[in-house]
Design a protein around this motif. Sequence first.
Motif, PDB file in Angstrom:
ATOM      1  N   ALA A 223     -16.461 -35.624  36.033  1.00  0.00           N
ATOM      2  CA  ALA A 223     -16.004 -36.245  37.366  1.00  0.00           C
ATOM      3  C   ALA A 223     -14.219 -36.245  36.995  1.00  0.00           C
ATOM      4  O   ALA A 223     -13.486 -36.132  37.875  1.00  0.00           O
ATOM      5  CB  ALA A 223     -16.329 -37.732  37.030  1.00  0.00           C
ATOM      6  N   ALA A 224     -13.661 -36.457  35.903  1.00  0.00           N
ATOM      7  CA  ALA A 224     -12.164 -36.392  35.381  1.00  0.00           C
ATOM      8  C   ALA A 224     -12.030 -35.134  35.784  1.00  0.00           C
ATOM      9  O   ALA A 224     -10.976 -35.068  36.532  1.00  0.00           O
ATOM     10  CB  ALA A 224     -11.988 -36.766  34.140  1.00  0.00           C
ATOM     11  N   GLN A 225     -12.629 -33.971  35.334  1.00  0.00           N
ATOM     12  CA  GLN A 225     -11.932 -32.597  35.579  1.00  0.00           C
ATOM     13  C   GLN A 225     -12.049 -32.478  36.936  1.00  0.00           C
ATOM     14  O   GLN A 225     -11.185 -31.749  37.330  1.00  0.00           O
ATOM     15  CB  GLN A 225     -12.712 -31.675  34.504  1.00  0.00           C
ATOM     16  CG  GLN A 225     -12.530 -31.770  33.154  1.00  0.00           C
ATOM     17  CD  GLN A 225     -13.686 -31.113  32.089  1.00  0.00           C
ATOM     18  OE1 GLN A 225     -14.950 -30.949  32.653  1.00  0.00           O
ATOM     19  NE2 GLN A 225     -13.168 -30.859  30.999  1.00  0.00           N
ATOM     20  N   GLN A 226     -12.997 -32.562  37.598  1.00  0.00           N
ATOM     21  CA  GLN A 226     -13.167 -32.339  39.070  1.00  0.00           C
ATOM     22  C   GLN A 226     -11.928 -33.188  39.985  1.00  0.00           C
ATOM     23  O   GLN A 226     -11.861 -32.588  40.954  1.00  0.00           O
ATOM     24  CB  GLN A 226     -14.634 -32.912  39.558  1.00  0.00           C
ATOM     25  CG  GLN A 226     -15.734 -31.666  39.102  1.00  0.00           C
ATOM     26  CD  GLN A 226     -17.099 -32.086  39.605  1.00  0.00           C
ATOM     27  OE1 GLN A 226     -17.319 -33.306  39.991  1.00  0.00           O
ATOM     28  NE2 GLN A 226     -17.859 -31.283  39.331  1.00  0.00           N
ATOM     29  N   ALA A 227     -11.539 -33.988  39.377  1.00  0.00           N
ATOM     30  CA  ALA A 227     -10.596 -35.074  40.218  1.00  0.00           C
ATOM     31  C   ALA A 227      -9.113 -34.607  39.757  1.00  0.00           C
ATOM     32  O   ALA A 227      -8.047 -34.959  39.962  1.00  0.00           O
ATOM     33  CB  ALA A 227     -10.851 -36.245  39.991  1.00  0.00           C
ATOM     34  N   ASN A 228      -9.219 -33.554  38.903  1.00  0.00           N
ATOM     35  CA  ASN A 228      -7.964 -33.013  38.250  1.00  0.00           C
ATOM     36  C   ASN A 228      -7.153 -33.886  37.182  1.00  0.00           C
ATOM     37  O   ASN A 228      -6.074 -34.121  37.481  1.00  0.00           O
ATOM     38  CB  ASN A 228      -7.099 -32.365  39.083  1.00  0.00           C
ATOM     39  CG  ASN A 228      -7.310 -30.979  39.880  1.00  0.00           C
ATOM     40  OD1 ASN A 228      -8.110 -30.215  39.303  1.00  0.00           O
ATOM     41  ND2 ASN A 228      -7.483 -30.999  41.034  1.00  0.00           N
ATOM     42  N   LEU A 229      -7.956 -34.697  36.596  1.00  0.00           N
ATOM     43  CA  LEU A 229      -7.446 -35.699  35.743  1.00  0.00           C
ATOM     44  C   LEU A 229      -7.826 -35.325  34.377  1.00  0.00           C
ATOM     45  O   LEU A 229      -9.060 -34.986  33.983  1.00  0.00           O
ATOM     46  CB  LEU A 229      -8.187 -37.071  35.842  1.00  0.00           C
ATOM     47  CG  LEU A 229      -7.799 -37.646  37.471  1.00  0.00           C
ATOM     48  CD1 LEU A 229      -8.767 -39.013  37.599  1.00  0.00           C
ATOM     49  CD2 LEU A 229      -6.533 -37.831  37.676  1.00  0.00           C
ATOM     50  N   GLY A 230      -6.752 -35.287  33.579  1.00  0.00           N
ATOM     51  CA  GLY A 230      -6.945 -34.703  32.267  1.00  0.00           C
ATOM     52  C   GLY A 230      -7.324 -35.582  31.104  1.00  0.00           C
ATOM     53  O   GLY A 230      -7.188 -35.241  29.802  1.00  0.00           O
ATOM     54  N   ARG A 231      -7.345 -37.107  31.461  1.00  0.00           N
ATOM     55  CA  ARG A 231      -7.582 -38.051  30.288  1.00  0.00           C
ATOM     56  C   ARG A 231      -8.664 -38.961  31.033  1.00  0.00           C
ATOM     57  O   ARG A 231      -8.828 -39.228  32.214  1.00  0.00           O
ATOM     58  CB  ARG A 231      -6.426 -38.700  30.153  1.00  0.00           C
ATOM     59  CG  ARG A 231      -5.274 -37.813  29.640  1.00  0.00           C
ATOM     60  CD  ARG A 231      -3.954 -38.881  29.358  1.00  0.00           C
ATOM     61  NE  ARG A 231      -2.785 -38.006  29.443  1.00  0.00           N
ATOM     62  CZ  ARG A 231      -2.023 -37.897  30.324  1.00  0.00           C
ATOM     63  NH1 ARG A 231      -2.019 -38.861  31.315  1.00  0.00           N
ATOM     64  NH2 ARG A 231      -0.867 -37.138  30.246  1.00  0.00           N
TER      65      ARG A 231
ATOM     66  N   TYR B 250      -6.805 -50.645  24.006  1.00  0.00           N
ATOM     67  CA  TYR B 250      -6.706 -49.592  25.394  1.00  0.00           C
ATOM     68  C   TYR B 250      -6.605 -48.208  24.666  1.00  0.00           C
ATOM     69  O   TYR B 250      -5.872 -47.978  23.644  1.00  0.00           O
ATOM     70  CB  TYR B 250      -5.291 -49.769  26.104  1.00  0.00           C
ATOM     71  CG  TYR B 250      -5.323 -48.834  27.460  1.00  0.00           C
ATOM     72  CD1 TYR B 250      -5.823 -49.443  28.462  1.00  0.00           C
ATOM     73  CD2 TYR B 250      -4.646 -47.692  27.130  1.00  0.00           C
ATOM     74  CE1 TYR B 250      -5.967 -48.459  29.600  1.00  0.00           C
ATOM     75  CE2 TYR B 250      -4.591 -46.929  28.433  1.00  0.00           C
ATOM     76  CZ  TYR B 250      -5.345 -47.042  29.546  1.00  0.00           C
ATOM     77  OH  TYR B 250      -5.191 -46.624  30.866  1.00  0.00           O
ATOM     78  N   MET B 251      -7.654 -47.327  24.825  1.00  0.00           N
ATOM     79  CA  MET B 251      -7.745 -46.098  24.396  1.00  0.00           C
ATOM     80  C   MET B 251      -7.932 -45.042  25.527  1.00  0.00           C
ATOM     81  O   MET B 251      -8.096 -45.057  26.584  1.00  0.00           O
ATOM     82  CB  MET B 251      -8.962 -46.243  23.343  1.00  0.00           C
ATOM     83  CG  MET B 251      -9.273 -47.298  22.688  1.00  0.00           C
ATOM     84  SD  MET B 251     -10.783 -47.303  21.597  1.00  0.00           S
ATOM     85  CE  MET B 251     -10.435 -46.073  20.585  1.00  0.00           C
ATOM     86  N   VAL B 252      -7.344 -43.690  24.895  1.00  0.00           N
ATOM     87  CA  VAL B 252      -7.380 -42.571  25.863  1.00  0.00           C
ATOM     88  C   VAL B 252      -8.058 -41.475  25.252  1.00  0.00           C
ATOM     89  O   VAL B 252      -7.566 -41.148  23.953  1.00  0.00           O
ATOM     90  CB  VAL B 252      -5.916 -42.451  26.233  1.00  0.00           C
ATOM     91  CG1 VAL B 252      -5.751 -40.920  26.996  1.00  0.00           C
ATOM     92  CG2 VAL B 252      -5.309 -43.486  27.068  1.00  0.00           C
ATOM     93  N   LEU B 253      -8.782 -40.865  25.956  1.00  0.00           N
ATOM     94  CA  LEU B 253      -9.404 -39.658  25.383  1.00  0.00           C
ATOM     95  C   LEU B 253      -8.683 -38.324  26.323  1.00  0.00           C
ATOM     96  O   LEU B 253      -8.646 -38.326  27.435  1.00  0.00           O
ATOM     97  CB  LEU B 253     -10.892 -39.400  25.837  1.00  0.00           C
ATOM     98  CG  LEU B 253     -11.424 -38.062  25.450  1.00  0.00           C
ATOM     99  CD1 LEU B 253     -11.671 -37.737  24.104  1.00  0.00           C
ATOM    100  CD2 LEU B 253     -12.987 -38.106  26.163  1.00  0.00           C
ATOM    101  N   GLU B 254      -8.124 -37.265  25.622  1.00  0.00           N
ATOM    102  CA  GLU B 254      -7.639 -36.191  26.367  1.00  0.00           C
ATOM    103  C   GLU B 254      -8.576 -35.179  26.440  1.00  0.00           C
ATOM    104  O   GLU B 254      -9.460 -34.811  25.727  1.00  0.00           O
ATOM    105  CB  GLU B 254      -6.440 -35.557  25.347  1.00  0.00           C
ATOM    106  CG  GLU B 254      -5.304 -36.406  24.909  1.00  0.00           C
ATOM    107  CD  GLU B 254      -4.308 -36.418  26.184  1.00  0.00           C
ATOM    108  OE1 GLU B 254      -4.202 -35.636  26.988  1.00  0.00           O
ATOM    109  OE2 GLU B 254      -3.777 -37.482  26.198  1.00  0.00           O
ATOM    110  N   ILE B 255      -8.938 -34.640  27.849  1.00  0.00           N
ATOM    111  CA  ILE B 255     -10.185 -33.732  28.046  1.00  0.00           C
ATOM    112  C   ILE B 255      -9.443 -32.641  28.555  1.00  0.00           C
ATOM    113  O   ILE B 255     -10.377 -31.476  28.677  1.00  0.00           O
ATOM    114  CB  ILE B 255     -10.851 -34.441  28.773  1.00  0.00           C
ATOM    115  CG1 ILE B 255     -10.439 -34.805  30.202  1.00  0.00           C
ATOM    116  CG2 ILE B 255     -11.887 -35.555  28.278  1.00  0.00           C
ATOM    117  CD1 ILE B 255     -11.522 -35.290  31.156  1.00  0.00           C
ATOM    118  N   ALA B 256      -8.231 -32.309  28.790  1.00  0.00           N
ATOM    119  CA  ALA B 256      -7.730 -31.229  29.537  1.00  0.00           C
ATOM    120  C   ALA B 256      -7.297 -30.148  28.414  1.00  0.00           C
ATOM    121  O   ALA B 256      -6.925 -30.484  27.346  1.00  0.00           O
ATOM    122  CB  ALA B 256      -6.850 -31.589  30.579  1.00  0.00           C
TER     123      ALA B 256
END
Length: 159
Positions: free
Chosen positions: A105-113, A153-159
């Motif tokens: 879903a993040a990738q399809q919305a062009n969101l890299g995290r 607060y945590m972040v995952l980089e997916i791009a």
Amino acid sequence: MTPDDVREVHRIGEIVHPAYPEDIETVKERLSLFPAGSFVAYAKDRLLGYAISHPSVVGKPPALDSMLGSLPEDANCLFLHDIALTEASRGLGLGRSLLDRLKTAAQQANLGRIALVSVNNSRGYWQAQGFRVFEADAALAVKLATYGDDAAYMVLEIA
């Protein structure tokens, strides 16, 4: 997730996260604002869990049980608002499956995290999934305090 799932999703949330109550209207709004980021997990025709997410800005999560009104135009992450799995889901791999769907879903919305607030001593679990703690500024620290002492607060980089 569909509107027909909302009542059961809300019920599961109350069981799994009793310290973080939210009005059913919050669930309805998140689903209506970003249906592409809300998922349910079924097994044997029984809803066993869910994930609700929406576009957001890194380091600026919404307050707990708050209405968004709209999504930010400058969104740069998918915020995992809530994920909950029932006891009956253990061992079925549904948590991993929901996270995979969130990444898509993040990738399809062009969101890299993907970002989230870890609670209930779940930081280790999220770190094992690749999430890293994001250093909080003063405004974020105030919001995190409402979630309890162990919130991060945590972040995952997916791009």
